[in-house]
Design an enzyme around this catalytic site. Structure first.
Site, mmCIF file in Angstrom:
data_model
loop_
_atom_site.group_PDB
_atom_site.id
_atom_site.type_symbol
_atom_site.label_atom_id
_atom_site.label_comp_id
_atom_site.label_asym_id
_atom_site.label_seq_id
_atom_site.Cartn_x
_atom_site.Cartn_y
_atom_site.Cartn_z
ATOM 1 N N HIS A 82 2.837 2.878 3.932
ATOM 2 C CA HIS A 82 1.906 1.893 3.379
ATOM 3 C C HIS A 82 0.578 2.550 3.032
ATOM 4 O O HIS A 82 0.389 3.752 3.224
ATOM 5 C CB HIS A 82 1.713 0.715 4.343
ATOM 6 C CG HIS A 82 1.055 1.050 5.642
ATOM 7 N ND1 HIS A 82 1.705 1.683 6.673
ATOM 8 C CD2 HIS A 82 -0.216 0.838 6.090
ATOM 9 C CE1 HIS A 82 0.880 1.834 7.698
ATOM 10 N NE2 HIS A 82 -0.299 1.328 7.363
ATOM 11 N N HIS A 106 -2.682 2.237 4.005
ATOM 12 C CA HIS A 106 -3.861 2.456 4.841
ATOM 13 C C HIS A 106 -4.181 3.939 4.993
ATOM 14 O O HIS A 106 -3.285 4.789 4.995
ATOM 15 C CB HIS A 106 -3.677 1.802 6.204
ATOM 16 C CG HIS A 106 -3.800 0.295 6.149
ATOM 17 N ND1 HIS A 106 -3.248 -0.529 7.082
ATOM 18 C CD2 HIS A 106 -4.422 -0.521 5.254
ATOM 19 C CE1 HIS A 106 -3.504 -1.801 6.776
ATOM 20 N NE2 HIS A 106 -4.221 -1.804 5.676
ATOM 21 N N HIS A 118 1.954 6.530 17.383
ATOM 22 C CA HIS A 118 0.873 5.655 16.935
ATOM 23 C C HIS A 118 0.355 4.774 18.075
ATOM 24 O O HIS A 118 0.365 3.548 18.007
ATOM 25 C CB HIS A 118 1.359 4.791 15.765
ATOM 26 C CG HIS A 118 0.257 4.165 14.952
ATOM 27 N ND1 HIS A 118 -0.428 3.045 15.356
ATOM 28 C CD2 HIS A 118 -0.273 4.497 13.752
ATOM 29 C CE1 HIS A 118 -1.324 2.702 14.437
ATOM 30 N NE2 HIS A 118 -1.240 3.589 13.448
ATOM 31 N N HIS A 175 -0.216 -5.691 13.700
ATOM 32 C CA HIS A 175 0.664 -4.816 14.473
ATOM 33 C C HIS A 175 1.382 -5.684 15.502
ATOM 34 O O HIS A 175 0.822 -6.664 16.002
ATOM 35 C CB HIS A 175 -0.131 -3.737 15.223
ATOM 36 C CG HIS A 175 -0.796 -2.743 14.365
ATOM 37 N ND1 HIS A 175 -0.179 -1.577 13.946
ATOM 38 C CD2 HIS A 175 -2.042 -2.707 13.840
ATOM 39 C CE1 HIS A 175 -1.016 -0.877 13.205
ATOM 40 N NE2 HIS A 175 -2.162 -1.536 13.123
ATOM 41 N N ASP A 193 3.692 1.097 10.618
ATOM 42 C CA ASP A 193 3.039 -0.078 11.209
ATOM 43 C C ASP A 193 3.825 -1.306 10.758
ATOM 44 O O ASP A 193 4.126 -1.452 9.575
ATOM 45 C CB ASP A 193 1.595 -0.196 10.720
ATOM 46 C CG ASP A 193 0.721 0.959 11.209
ATOM 47 O OD1 ASP A 193 1.197 1.754 12.038
ATOM 48 O OD2 ASP A 193 -0.424 1.057 10.741
ATOM 49 N N ASP A 241 -5.025 5.869 7.378
ATOM 50 C CA ASP A 241 -4.444 6.659 8.475
ATOM 51 C C ASP A 241 -2.968 6.962 8.257
ATOM 52 O O ASP A 241 -2.348 7.661 9.065
ATOM 53 C CB ASP A 241 -4.677 5.979 9.825
ATOM 54 C CG ASP A 241 -4.028 4.614 9.928
ATOM 55 O OD1 ASP A 241 -4.016 3.891 8.921
ATOM 56 O OD2 ASP A 241 -3.547 4.255 11.028
#
Length: 535
Positions: free
Chosen positions: A95, A97, A477, A455, A223, A99
């Site tokens: 995805h 994001h 993670h 999450h 995530d 991070d």
């Protein structure tokens, strides 16, 4: 005479024939290059080796993000520890994001990576915007922290190949090696992860080209969220049982409040701040949870329009209008609530009470300050990026507003260790914080944390893990302590099973490989002396 009359007696005995079965060991090695016992710079190296002459090797990278709490090269995954980056067949980005994706242009443009790059269409569209914004933010600071140029970002995005949910990709292995034709292949497909628009889990089939009985499956969740929200559907369970599940451990054994309770606390805190004459800052990432929170607040303002209708709510982002275009483009990938609203109105994200704002310090025609930095500008709510208050517009507003007890900050997403957002979540009123200009000032404003980070919590994670029923679990993670508590809790849930039915559970730190071996039987028909000899 006997030999002449019966020639068959002169023939040698018929060769002995039999079927022999060889047991071969395939090995899968998973090495976290980031997000091993930490949150940030997600990146995992998968290496699958099948015995042959020479051995057949498939190599994948899963995600390539940066660590929001670090800067420059220190924010990147440990890419230098990959023995031969040119041998990596592909990188799969779950995805948009930072991070999970912001290290990708560095990988494709500044290393010898020659593999393929895959992500869903919304992830590509949003990543291009977010990474461009991230690049502008880092360029405004120390040039040494800039990881790539705008031209390199465009070149990286041009390399991206799109994958839709449930589309199966078959990729030859060994594309980066000098071994000629690839002896085996990787098969993978994307599943909806529910975390943010376009977020995917990847189911990866390894060794399938050697026969159905030889295939092994790895599910990487990235995530994910198993909860429906105002615009996204929950993550979908896989229809294939994975041998290995690589799963996030972000919240460890914590359990979220109900959605109704979180929404009530979120809107209640904002209401309390503006009703008291204060300004309320909601740090968000430009795309993702921001749109969900805007939907919630616009609905709340409408329900309380007589009291709050004149209190301005701003979406302070350079990407605001472009973000809404992306969301309109991919409305078919959202949940039924949004698709139904699209049938009634042309754009469910055309908010009634939210105003876009490109600058927080604009001035009137007379030259007097009338922007948000003017302390006399009255109560308001501002959604501003970035979400962890590292820099940019959200940090500028925080530095100006944090000393006034009338004001408030609502942290609505996960905050990584080493960021200002995490610091103020753990602080108390009167705690000193460092501004971007280097001054230490007291933290007098209201600070509230309401998690809308999409999450899974412990209960949701445990249920998903039990449904997928993996033979091996790899936790990633998550901070070390949270991850350790999750591992202990999962271990306890499996204690009632026979020892050989319990999945293994690993929580490797960065650069610590986890190795799995899988037996593969191979049959061959042999004749002659070999048929009577053991292998």
């Amino acid at each position: 005479l006997r030999s002449i009359c019966n020639p068959a007696e002169n023939l040698p005995p018929a060769p002995v024939a039999s079927t022999k079965t060889m047991v071969m060991e395939d090995t899968l090695t998973i090495t976290p290059l980031g997000s091993g016992q930490e949150v940030g710079r997600s990146c995992h190296l998968l290496t699958y080796v099948t015995p042959s002459n020479p051995p057949a090797t498939c190599t994948l990278l899963l995600d390539c993000g940066i660590h929001p709490g670090h800067s420059g090269l220190h924010a990147l995954p440990f890419l230098d520890d990959v023995p031969d980056m040119s041998a990596v067949d592909a990188v799969l980005i779950t995805h948009c994001h930072l991070d999970h994706a912001a290290g990708l242009p560095y990988l494709t443009e500044r290393t010898n990576f020659r593999g393929r790059v895959y992500m869903t269409p919304p992830t590509r569209s949003i990543s291009g915007l977010l990474l461009g914004d991230y690049l502008k933010l880092t360029a405004d600071g120390d040039e040494a922290n800039v990881l790539y140029t705008e031209a390199e970002l465009r070149s990286c995005m041009d390399r991206v190949e799109l994958i839709d949910f449930h589309q199966v990709i078959v990729l030859p292995c060994g594309a980066g090696s000098s071994g000629g034709a690839a002896p085996t292949s990787i098969k993978f497909w994307a599943l909806n992860a529910g975390h943010v628009l376009g977020a995917a889990m990847f189911m990866i089939e390894l060794g399938g080209s050697l026969g159905a009985s030889s295939s092994r499956h790895v599910l990487y969740t990235g995530d994910y969220s198993t909860e429906d929200d105002r615009h996204l559907s929950a993550a979908e369970p896989p229809d294939v049982r994975p041998d290995v599940l690589i799963v996030e451990a972000t919240y460890g054994v914590k359990v979220h409040e109900s959605r109704q309770e979180r929404e009530s606390r979120f809107t209640g805190t904002i209401d309390r701040v503006v009703s008291g004459g204060g300004k309320c800052l909601v740090p968000v990432f430009a795309l993702g949870r921001a749109q969900e929170l805007l939907l919630i607040l616009d609905e709340y303002w409408e329900a309380n329009r007589q009291r709050l209708g004149k209190v301005p709510v701003y979406y302070a982002s350079r990407l605001a209008s472009r973000a809404l275009k992306v969301y309109r483009t991919y409305v078919n990938m959202m949940n039924i609530r949004i698709r139904s609203a699209m049938d009634i109105t042309s754009n469910p994200f055309a908010f009634k009470y939210i105003r876009n704002l490109k600058s927080v310090d604009h001035r009137s025609a007379s030259g007097e300050a009338d922007g948000l930095l003017d302390d006399n500008s009255g109560p308001c709510v501002v959604f501003a990026s970035p979400g962890m208050l590292q820099s940019g517009m959200s940090r500028k507003l925080f530095d100006r507003w944090c000393t006034d007890p009338r004001n408030g900050v609502v942290i609505a997403g996960y905050a990584v260790e080493g960021t200002l957002a995490k610091e103020i979540m753990n602080g108390t009123v009167g705690t000193e914080v460092m501004t971007m200009s280097g001054r230490r000032v007291p933290l007098n404003c209201i600070v509230d944390y309401v998690s809308f980070s999409a999450h899974v919590d412990y209960v949701q994670n445990k249920e998903f893990i039990h449904k997928t029923d993996p033979s091996h679990i790899v936790l990633v993670h998550g901070q070390k302590d949270e991850m350790g508590r999750l591992k202990a809790a999962l271990t306890e849930t499996y204690r009632s099973l026979p020892q050989d039915k319990r999945p293994t559970i690993a929580m490797p730190p960065n650069l610590y490989p986890v190795k799995f071996t899988f037996n593969r039987r191979r049959s061959a028909k042999v004749m002659g002396k070999l048929a009577s000899d053991p292998f």
